[in-house]
Structure formats: C-alpha cells, structure tokens
Design a protein around this motif. Structure first.
Motif, PDB file in Angstrom:
ATOM      1  N   LEU A  88      47.288  40.790  48.415  1.00 20.42           N
ATOM      2  CA  LEU A  88      48.357  41.429  49.190  1.00 20.42           C
ATOM      3  C   LEU A  88      47.855  41.858  50.569  1.00 20.42           C
ATOM      4  O   LEU A  88      48.546  41.689  51.575  1.00 20.42           O
ATOM      5  N   ARG A  89      46.639  42.381  50.613  1.00 21.00           N
ATOM      6  CA  ARG A  89      46.068  42.839  51.886  1.00 21.00           C
ATOM      7  C   ARG A  89      45.838  41.652  52.827  1.00 21.00           C
ATOM      8  O   ARG A  89      46.204  41.707  54.003  1.00 21.00           O
ATOM      9  N   GLU A  90      45.269  40.581  52.295  1.00 20.88           N
ATOM     10  CA  GLU A  90      45.001  39.417  53.147  1.00 20.88           C
ATOM     11  C   GLU A  90      46.298  38.790  53.652  1.00 20.88           C
ATOM     12  O   GLU A  90      46.379  38.341  54.796  1.00 20.88           O
ATOM     13  N   LEU A  91      47.301  38.739  52.792  1.00 22.91           N
ATOM     14  CA  LEU A  91      48.596  38.189  53.206  1.00 22.91           C
ATOM     15  C   LEU A  91      49.138  38.975  54.394  1.00 22.91           C
ATOM     16  O   LEU A  91      49.574  38.405  55.390  1.00 22.91           O
ATOM     17  N   LYS A  92      49.072  40.300  54.291  1.00 18.26           N
ATOM     18  CA  LYS A  92      49.587  41.145  55.362  1.00 18.26           C
ATOM     19  C   LYS A  92      48.735  41.029  56.626  1.00 18.26           C
ATOM     20  O   LYS A  92      49.257  40.880  57.729  1.00 18.26           O
ATOM     21  N   GLU A  93      47.413  41.083  56.458  1.00 17.05           N
ATOM     22  CA  GLU A  93      46.533  41.018  57.631  1.00 17.05           C
ATOM     23  C   GLU A  93      46.682  39.701  58.385  1.00 17.05           C
ATOM     24  O   GLU A  93      46.706  39.674  59.608  1.00 17.05           O
ATOM     25  N   GLU A  94      46.760  38.608  57.640  1.00 22.98           N
ATOM     26  CA  GLU A  94      46.714  37.297  58.291  1.00 22.98           C
ATOM     27  C   GLU A  94      48.080  36.776  58.711  1.00 22.98           C
ATOM     28  O   GLU A  94      48.174  35.985  59.646  1.00 22.98           O
ATOM     29  N   THR A  95      49.131  37.186  58.009  1.00 17.12           N
ATOM     30  CA  THR A  95      50.450  36.604  58.309  1.00 17.12           C
ATOM     31  C   THR A  95      51.501  37.653  58.679  1.00 17.12           C
ATOM     32  O   THR A  95      52.560  37.293  59.173  1.00 17.12           O
ATOM     33  N   GLY A  96      51.233  38.906  58.390  1.00 14.77           N
ATOM     34  CA  GLY A  96      52.206  39.955  58.683  1.00 14.77           C
ATOM     35  C   GLY A  96      53.245  40.146  57.589  1.00 14.77           C
ATOM     36  O   GLY A  96      54.112  41.009  57.706  1.00 14.77           O
ATOM     37  N   TYR A  97      53.149  39.365  56.529  1.00 13.73           N
ATOM     38  CA  TYR A  97      54.138  39.490  55.456  1.00 13.73           C
ATOM     39  C   TYR A  97      53.659  40.413  54.333  1.00 13.73           C
ATOM     40  O   TYR A  97      52.481  40.402  53.973  1.00 13.73           O
ATOM     41  N   GLU A  98      54.614  41.167  53.805  1.00 12.40           N
ATOM     42  CA  GLU A  98      54.349  41.952  52.596  1.00 12.40           C
ATOM     43  C   GLU A  98      55.136  41.330  51.459  1.00 12.40           C
ATOM     44  O   GLU A  98      56.248  40.854  51.662  1.00 12.40           O
ATOM     45  N   ALA A  99      54.548  41.355  50.276  1.00 11.95           N
ATOM     46  CA  ALA A  99      55.233  40.783  49.112  1.00 11.95           C
ATOM     47  C   ALA A  99      55.525  41.883  48.105  1.00 11.95           C
ATOM     48  O   ALA A  99      54.700  42.763  47.882  1.00 11.95           O
ATOM     49  N   LYS A 100      56.747  41.831  47.524  1.00 10.00           N
ATOM     50  CA  LYS A 100      57.109  42.845  46.534  1.00 10.00           C
ATOM     51  C   LYS A 100      56.383  42.596  45.231  1.00 10.00           C
ATOM     52  O   LYS A 100      55.891  43.493  44.586  1.00 10.00           O
ATOM     53  N   ASP A 101      56.347  41.320  44.856  1.00  5.13           N
ATOM     54  CA  ASP A 101      55.787  41.024  43.552  1.00  5.13           C
ATOM     55  C   ASP A 101      54.930  39.774  43.652  1.00  5.13           C
ATOM     56  O   ASP A 101      55.317  38.802  44.290  1.00  5.13           O
ATOM     57  N   ILE A 102      53.762  39.826  43.050  1.00  5.89           N
ATOM     58  CA  ILE A 102      52.943  38.617  43.031  1.00  5.89           C
ATOM     59  C   ILE A 102      52.458  38.351  41.609  1.00  5.89           C
ATOM     60  O   ILE A 102      52.355  39.271  40.802  1.00  5.89           O
ATOM     61  N   ALA A 103      52.192  37.094  41.331  1.00  3.56           N
ATOM     62  CA  ALA A 103      51.735  36.715  39.997  1.00  3.56           C
ATOM     63  C   ALA A 103      50.487  35.866  40.123  1.00  3.56           C
ATOM     64  O   ALA A 103      50.379  35.036  41.031  1.00  3.56           O
ATOM     65  N   LYS A 104      49.536  36.085  39.230  1.00  5.01           N
ATOM     66  CA  LYS A 104      48.324  35.268  39.278  1.00  5.01           C
ATOM     67  C   LYS A 104      48.599  33.901  38.657  1.00  5.01           C
ATOM     68  O   LYS A 104      49.236  33.796  37.620  1.00  5.01           O
ATOM     69  N   ILE A 105      48.109  32.866  39.339  1.00  5.30           N
ATOM     70  CA  ILE A 105      48.323  31.494  38.879  1.00  5.30           C
ATOM     71  C   ILE A 105      47.055  30.949  38.220  1.00  5.30           C
ATOM     72  O   ILE A 105      47.077  30.541  37.070  1.00  5.30           O
ATOM     73  N   TYR A 106      45.967  30.921  38.972  1.00  6.21           N
ATOM     74  CA  TYR A 106      44.718  30.352  38.458  1.00  6.21           C
ATOM     75  C   TYR A 106      43.526  31.174  38.930  1.00  6.21           C
ATOM     76  O   TYR A 106      43.595  31.866  39.931  1.00  6.21           O
ATOM     77  N   GLU A 107      42.436  31.020  38.201  1.00  6.45           N
ATOM     78  CA  GLU A 107      41.127  31.470  38.686  1.00  6.45           C
ATOM     79  C   GLU A 107      40.316  30.201  38.921  1.00  6.45           C
ATOM     80  O   GLU A 107      40.222  29.352  38.040  1.00  6.45           O
ATOM     81  N   ILE A 108      39.765  30.071  40.127  1.00  4.09           N
ATOM     82  CA  ILE A 108      39.113  28.812  40.530  1.00  4.09           C
ATOM     83  C   ILE A 108      37.656  29.069  40.905  1.00  4.09           C
ATOM     84  O   ILE A 108      37.375  29.910  41.760  1.00  4.09           O
ATOM     85  N   TYR A 109      36.731  28.356  40.295  1.00  6.21           N
ATOM     86  CA  TYR A 109      35.358  28.346  40.798  1.00  6.21           C
ATOM     87  C   TYR A 109      35.329  27.308  41.909  1.00  6.21           C
ATOM     88  O   TYR A 109      35.542  26.115  41.664  1.00  6.21           O
ATOM     89  N   SER A 110      35.070  27.750  43.135  1.00 12.33           N
ATOM     90  CA  SER A 110      35.188  26.822  44.263  1.00 12.33           C
ATOM     91  C   SER A 110      34.090  25.765  44.257  1.00 12.33           C
ATOM     92  O   SER A 110      34.368  24.595  44.509  1.00 12.33           O
ATOM     93  N   THR A 111      32.842  26.168  43.985  1.00  6.55           N
ATOM     94  CA  THR A 111      31.720  25.214  44.008  1.00  6.55           C
ATOM     95  C   THR A 111      30.668  25.635  42.985  1.00  6.55           C
ATOM     96  O   THR A 111      29.594  26.123  43.364  1.00  6.55           O
ATOM     97  N   PRO A 112      30.951  25.469  41.676  1.00  9.98           N
ATOM     98  CA  PRO A 112      30.032  25.979  40.650  1.00  9.98           C
ATOM     99  C   PRO A 112      28.681  25.263  40.600  1.00  9.98           C
ATOM    100  O   PRO A 112      27.772  25.725  39.927  1.00  9.98           O
ATOM    101  N   GLY A 113      28.543  24.171  41.319  1.00  9.67           N
ATOM    102  CA  GLY A 113      27.253  23.480  41.380  1.00  9.67           C
ATOM    103  C   GLY A 113      26.172  24.334  42.013  1.00  9.67           C
ATOM    104  O   GLY A 113      24.994  24.191  41.694  1.00  9.67           O
ATOM    105  N   PHE A 114      26.560  25.239  42.915  1.00  8.01           N
ATOM    106  CA  PHE A 114      25.530  26.080  43.539  1.00  8.01           C
ATOM    107  C   PHE A 114      26.003  27.488  43.871  1.00  8.01           C
ATOM    108  O   PHE A 114      25.256  28.268  44.453  1.00  8.01           O
ATOM    109  N   SER A 115      27.248  27.837  43.494  1.00  6.39           N
ATOM    110  CA  SER A 115      27.723  29.173  43.839  1.00  6.39           C
ATOM    111  C   SER A 115      28.588  29.755  42.727  1.00  6.39           C
ATOM    112  O   SER A 115      29.263  29.017  42.007  1.00  6.39           O
ATOM    113  N   ASN A 116      28.560  31.088  42.585  1.00  6.58           N
ATOM    114  CA  ASN A 116      29.423  31.737  41.582  1.00  6.58           C
ATOM    115  C   ASN A 116      30.745  32.199  42.201  1.00  6.58           C
ATOM    116  O   ASN A 116      31.482  32.966  41.593  1.00  6.58           O
TER     117      ASN A 116
END
Ligand code: MG
Length: 174
Positions: A88-116
């Motif tokens: 929510l904070r990043e959405l507001k900081e970067e785009t100026g939008y606030e959201a009333k409700d958000i839902a989690k979709i996925y948890e993603i390991y971006s590059t598990p070959g060398f990073s957590n």
C-alpha cells in the motif's frame, strides 16, 4: 534428497539493500561446494487497476541492467513492516493511488539460484488518487495500460521484469 549442511559461512559485504555471503556446504556424497548468496529482506509488488480497468505501471531506469523498464509498483519491505502495508505504501509513493482493499495473490522467489529475495504480490482495486511521494533517489514515470496493450507489450518483449510479467498474466486470466 537431503538438505545442504552449512559448514562455513563467510560475510563478504553488508549493504543497505543486500548482503552477500559465501557458504560452504556439505553435499550427500561427502563432497563440498560453495554457495554465493545474496540476502534480501523481501519486497512487495502490486497489481493496481484503475476505474477503467487499466493497469498502473511505473517506468524507471534500472542501473543493474542499464535499461528503462516498465514495472508494476513495488519496493522493499521496511523494518517491522508487513508485506501488505509495504504494498500500500509503495503504491501511494510511486503512483499517488490509495487502495481500499488489497488481496495477496502469490509469493515469488525472484532468483532462488543465488538470492532469498521473496516478492509478495498483491492485487488492488477501488483506487483513489491522492499524491505521489517518491523516494529521493527514484525517478519514476507513471503510465496506465489496457489489457490489449498489456498483451502486446508482453508479446513484443517490451516487458521483461519477472514480477510484472507474473502480475500481467494473472490480470489477463482474471
Ligand atoms: Mg520501487
């Protein structure tokens, strides 16, 4: 399959965003190997749709790849911050939008070959525009795209950021 047992762990670098360590691990066959690991505290990213069912993207220069990239709004999770609050904070900081409700979709390991690094991907609707509040070192342009534009941008290779590709494919299949 067995877990790899760490027999030695060496800190190479401690930074603001990442740490780098090299672990020596014992494998099943009593052999040893080195694992170079980038530690990261995690990030949140958000699929935000405006009242016209358009997706909000940010365009910014990414020094690591020396390219301008289109990405969904995202950022690092602060100390003691929940992934949801971060999104929510990043959405507001970067785009100026606030959201009333958000839902989690996925948890993603971006590059598990060398990073957590784990990215928590959220979806937001019901947006209200307030004002942007960029980080001092961020230079961001906000754009909105329709579903057909998103499809075209994927097909033509204009979108290469992984979390953004995941987010768009989720949105197109919604
Ligand atoms: Mg960001």
């Amino acid at each position: 399959m067995n877990k790899e047992i760490t027999v030695k762990s060496e800190k190479i670098f401690e930074g603001k965003i990442i740490n780098l360590r090299v672990d020596t691990v014992e494998l099943q066959n009593q052999k040893y190997a080195k694992r170079e690991i980038v530690e990261h505290k995690g990030a949140s990213a958000i699929i935000a749709l405006n009242e016209n069912d358009e997706l909000i993207l940010v365009k910014q220069y990414r020094k690591a790849v020396e390219e301008f990239l289109y990405e969904i709004p995202a950022g690092k999770i602060n100390v003691a911050e929940e992934p949801r609050e971060c999104a929510l904070r990043e959405l507001k900081e970067e785009t100026g939008y606030e959201a009333k409700d958000i839902a989690k979709i996925y948890e993603i390991y971006s590059t598990p070959g060398f990073s957590n690094e784990k990215i928590y991907l959220f979806k937001a609707e019901d947006l209200t525009y307030t004002a942007t509040n960029f980080d001092e070192d961020e230079n961001i342009e906000v754009i909105t795209i329709s579903k057909s534009e998103a499809k075209k941008m994927l097909e033509t290779g204009q979108i290469t950021d992984s979390k953004t590709i995941v987010g768009i494919l989720f949105w197109l299949n919604m």
